[in-house]
Design a protein around this motif. Sequence first.
Motif, PDB file in Angstrom:
ATOM      1  N   PRO A   1      10.426  11.767 -25.578  1.00 55.79           N
ATOM      2  CA  PRO A   1       9.148  11.172 -25.164  1.00 55.79           C
ATOM      3  C   PRO A   1       9.269  10.201 -23.987  1.00 55.79           C
ATOM      4  N   SER A   2      10.437  10.072 -23.404  1.00 55.47           N
ATOM      5  CA  SER A   2      10.624   9.094 -22.333  1.00 55.47           C
ATOM      6  C   SER A   2       9.702   9.371 -21.149  1.00 55.47           C
ATOM      7  N   LEU A   3       9.466  10.662 -20.855  1.00 54.04           N
ATOM      8  CA  LEU A   3       8.616  11.004 -19.718  1.00 54.04           C
ATOM      9  C   LEU A   3       7.169  10.588 -19.979  1.00 54.04           C
ATOM     10  N   ARG A   4       6.696  10.782 -21.195  1.00 49.51           N
ATOM     11  CA  ARG A   4       5.330  10.374 -21.529  1.00 49.51           C
ATOM     12  C   ARG A   4       5.171   8.858 -21.475  1.00 49.51           C
ATOM     13  N   ARG A   5       6.174   8.143 -21.980  1.00 45.96           N
ATOM     14  CA  ARG A   5       6.115   6.682 -21.925  1.00 45.96           C
ATOM     15  C   ARG A   5       6.115   6.194 -20.489  1.00 45.96           C
ATOM     16  N   ALA A   6       6.942   6.820 -19.658  1.00 49.44           N
ATOM     17  CA  ALA A   6       6.984   6.424 -18.245  1.00 49.44           C
ATOM     18  C   ALA A   6       5.657   6.688 -17.557  1.00 49.44           C
ATOM     19  N   ARG A   7       5.017   7.784 -17.919  1.00 47.88           N
ATOM     20  CA  ARG A   7       3.717   8.090 -17.319  1.00 47.88           C
ATOM     21  C   ARG A   7       2.678   7.056 -17.735  1.00 47.88           C
ATOM     22  N   MET A   8       2.642   6.692 -18.997  1.00 51.88           N
ATOM     23  CA  MET A   8       1.675   5.706 -19.465  1.00 51.88           C
ATOM     24  C   MET A   8       1.895   4.354 -18.786  1.00 51.88           C
TER      25      MET A   8
ATOM     26  N   THR B   1      11.849   7.238 -12.199  1.00 57.81           N
ATOM     27  CA  THR B   1      13.054   7.945 -11.773  1.00 57.81           C
ATOM     28  C   THR B   1      14.045   8.086 -12.928  1.00 57.81           C
ATOM     29  N   GLN B   2      14.229   7.014 -13.684  1.00 54.38           N
ATOM     30  CA  GLN B   2      15.145   7.058 -14.813  1.00 54.38           C
ATOM     31  C   GLN B   2      14.661   8.024 -15.891  1.00 54.38           C
ATOM     32  N   ALA B   3      13.365   7.992 -16.187  1.00 58.03           N
ATOM     33  CA  ALA B   3      12.817   8.895 -17.202  1.00 58.03           C
ATOM     34  C   ALA B   3      12.959  10.351 -16.769  1.00 58.03           C
TER      35      ALA B   3
ATOM     36  N   ALA C   1       6.483  -5.499  -6.065  1.00 55.24           N
ATOM     37  CA  ALA C   1       7.566  -5.663  -7.030  1.00 55.24           C
ATOM     38  C   ALA C   1       7.269  -4.893  -8.320  1.00 55.24           C
ATOM     39  N   ARG C   2       6.024  -4.998  -8.801  1.00 55.60           N
ATOM     40  CA  ARG C   2       5.661  -4.275 -10.019  1.00 55.60           C
ATOM     41  C   ARG C   2       5.680  -2.763  -9.805  1.00 55.60           C
ATOM     42  N   VAL C   3       5.195  -2.330  -8.652  1.00 54.70           N
ATOM     43  CA  VAL C   3       5.170  -0.897  -8.361  1.00 54.70           C
ATOM     44  C   VAL C   3       6.592  -0.360  -8.236  1.00 54.70           C
ATOM     45  N   ASP C   4       7.459  -1.097  -7.558  1.00 58.09           N
ATOM     46  CA  ASP C   4       8.857  -0.665  -7.428  1.00 58.09           C
ATOM     47  C   ASP C   4       9.523  -0.552  -8.802  1.00 58.09           C
ATOM     48  N   GLY C   5       9.213  -1.503  -9.691  1.00 58.49           N
ATOM     49  CA  GLY C   5       9.771  -1.430 -11.038  1.00 58.49           C
ATOM     50  C   GLY C   5       9.286  -0.195 -11.787  1.00 58.49           C
ATOM     51  N   ALA C   6       7.989   0.120 -11.639  1.00 58.04           N
ATOM     52  CA  ALA C   6       7.455   1.316 -12.292  1.00 58.04           C
ATOM     53  C   ALA C   6       8.071   2.586 -11.723  1.00 58.04           C
ATOM     54  N   LEU C   7       8.267   2.630 -10.399  1.00 57.04           N
ATOM     55  CA  LEU C   7       8.896   3.797  -9.780  1.00 57.04           C
ATOM     56  C   LEU C   7      10.332   3.975 -10.267  1.00 57.04           C
ATOM     57  N   ALA C   8      11.056   2.869 -10.429  1.00 55.53           N
ATOM     58  CA  ALA C   8      12.431   2.949 -10.936  1.00 55.53           C
ATOM     59  C   ALA C   8      12.438   3.499 -12.363  1.00 55.53           C
ATOM     60  N   ALA C   9      11.465   3.055 -13.190  1.00 56.01           N
ATOM     61  CA  ALA C   9      11.386   3.566 -14.559  1.00 56.01           C
ATOM     62  C   ALA C   9      11.050   5.057 -14.573  1.00 56.01           C
TER      63      ALA C   9
ATOM     64  N   GLY D   1       0.811  -1.212   0.000  1.00 54.61           N
ATOM     65  CA  GLY D   1       0.000   0.000   0.000  1.00 54.61           C
ATOM     66  C   GLY D   1       0.844   1.260   0.000  1.00 54.61           C
ATOM     67  N   SER D   2       1.926   1.262   0.778  1.00 59.15           N
ATOM     68  CA  SER D   2       2.812   2.430   0.807  1.00 59.15           C
ATOM     69  C   SER D   2       3.453   2.661  -0.558  1.00 59.15           C
ATOM     70  N   ALA D   3       3.906   1.569  -1.189  1.00 59.46           N
ATOM     71  CA  ALA D   3       4.495   1.698  -2.518  1.00 59.46           C
ATOM     72  C   ALA D   3       3.466   2.187  -3.529  1.00 59.46           C
ATOM     73  N   LEU D   4       2.236   1.710  -3.398  1.00 64.45           N
ATOM     74  CA  LEU D   4       1.175   2.113  -4.322  1.00 64.45           C
ATOM     75  C   LEU D   4       0.847   3.590  -4.168  1.00 64.45           C
ATOM     76  N   VAL D   5       0.852   4.093  -2.940  1.00 68.57           N
ATOM     77  CA  VAL D   5       0.632   5.522  -2.717  1.00 68.57           C
ATOM     78  C   VAL D   5       1.749   6.334  -3.376  1.00 68.57           C
ATOM     79  N   GLN D   6       3.003   5.870  -3.228  1.00 66.34           N
ATOM     80  CA  GLN D   6       4.118   6.567  -3.870  1.00 66.34           C
ATOM     81  C   GLN D   6       3.939   6.610  -5.384  1.00 66.34           C
ATOM     82  N   LEU D   7       3.505   5.479  -5.957  1.00 67.78           N
ATOM     83  CA  LEU D   7       3.315   5.448  -7.411  1.00 67.78           C
ATOM     84  C   LEU D   7       2.177   6.370  -7.830  1.00 67.78           C
ATOM     85  N   ASP D   8       1.090   6.391  -7.074  1.00 60.57           N
ATOM     86  CA  ASP D   8      -0.027   7.275  -7.404  1.00 60.57           C
ATOM     87  C   ASP D   8       0.410   8.731  -7.354  1.00 60.57           C
ATOM     88  N   ASP D   9       1.195   9.094  -6.349  1.00 63.92           N
ATOM     89  CA  ASP D   9       1.720  10.457  -6.270  1.00 63.92           C
ATOM     90  C   ASP D   9       2.680  10.740  -7.423  1.00 63.92           C
ATOM     91  N   ALA D  10       3.492   9.721  -7.777  1.00 64.00           N
ATOM     92  CA  ALA D  10       4.435   9.905  -8.877  1.00 64.00           C
ATOM     93  C   ALA D  10       3.702  10.130 -10.196  1.00 64.00           C
TER      94      ALA D  10
END
Length: 416
Positions: A84-91, A134-136, A124-132, A54-63
């Motif tokens: 376009p990396s930022l748009r792809r990361a958002r999607m 950050t990189q974007a 695990a999936r949320v952490d991967g999305a957050l890492a992407a 839940g904490s990770a999901l809140v971080q992703l929602d805020d991100a």
Amino acid sequence: MSVDPEGAAGWIIPALVVFGVTALLVAAGLWALRRAGRGPRARAAADAERTRAGSALVQLDDAVAELDLEVELSGALYDGAAPPSLRRARMTAQHVRDQAFEAFRDLDVAHPTEARRTAARIRARVDGALAAVTQARAVHDEWVRAHGSASAQVDAATHRLARLRTELGDPGTLVADLSSRYDAAEWRDADAAARTASAALAAAETRIAAARLSAADPTRSALPELTAAQRELRRAETASRSLDEAYRLVTDAALAVPQEFEAARTAIAQAGRTRDDLEPADAERLSAELRAVADGVAALESDAARRPTATVAELARLRGRLDLALGDARTAQQRLRGARSALPGTLAAARGALARAEGAAAGAGADARVRLDAAQREMAAARQSQDPVSALDAARRAIRHAEDAEALAAYARLAR
């Protein structure tokens, strides 16, 4: 060759005993494993993993919300020339978040072991999305530093501030109009939105002025102040939309109140005719509900003009109670007619509940956000459905989910 019965019994009986004891031990072991899987330790482990997810999901929602802001800023400043990396990361982040919301909602009814595994997969999936994400962001920031002009960014932010001020006008005018005609509870949300919009515009002006000073100094970066200004401008836009929506909710409800009363009385009369065809015991039970619903409708009339949204919402609740009381006593045609007449008021009630939940769930935990997401999905389903009965059911589910989200957000604030 003859078989000695006594000799055969001498080895068959011990073998049966051994196999029987083994089977009992295996069954006992399986029972113990299942019990352990539902025991306090298993539930505690599942709850802990659920909390982390839940904490990770809140971080992703805020991100995702921050990415919306950055993509909007990038498009406004660089006219789509930024990578376009930022748009792809958002999607990608939006897709992962939406799937995670749905999976997270099912954790409450899952077996503790399965809940723990599912929560771990979500995290695990949320952490991967957050890492992407950050990189974007790093790639985008590098591009901005290489291609962006601080003075041009400040000019663009100044232009957007001026445009927003023109579009918003005087928010106090709408609030004054509502306050002159309706109870305070009806325009409280509009007043809060108007105050937020004005405060956000003032803060954005201060940030833009600081960014202009930084842009004139080669040793300083204007980007932090510009980002903060963009965040305040976004907050002002959101508050402005909330103000408009709150104003429309009240004024639309005021126009709809007479029709909603008429529709409720018609539904009560139709239910009375349905009651006449029931068995005596069923007819008596329905009569009691009809009297209660009719009394509830009558009690709303005195304050309806001053409390239109509350009146429409309560009428929708009474219509739901009436439908529940009727159960399967109606024909398909009667259910269809009833759904058509109840749908407008129920959709209006759902809009109001969703607006309150969206305001309450901002900054709340995962549980409130998941319920809000469910309410938004049901509301979308209600608007898209071509079947009035299905649309009415979806709108009522949206109301329940929105009310749950608002309650969970309030509970979280009290707990903090």
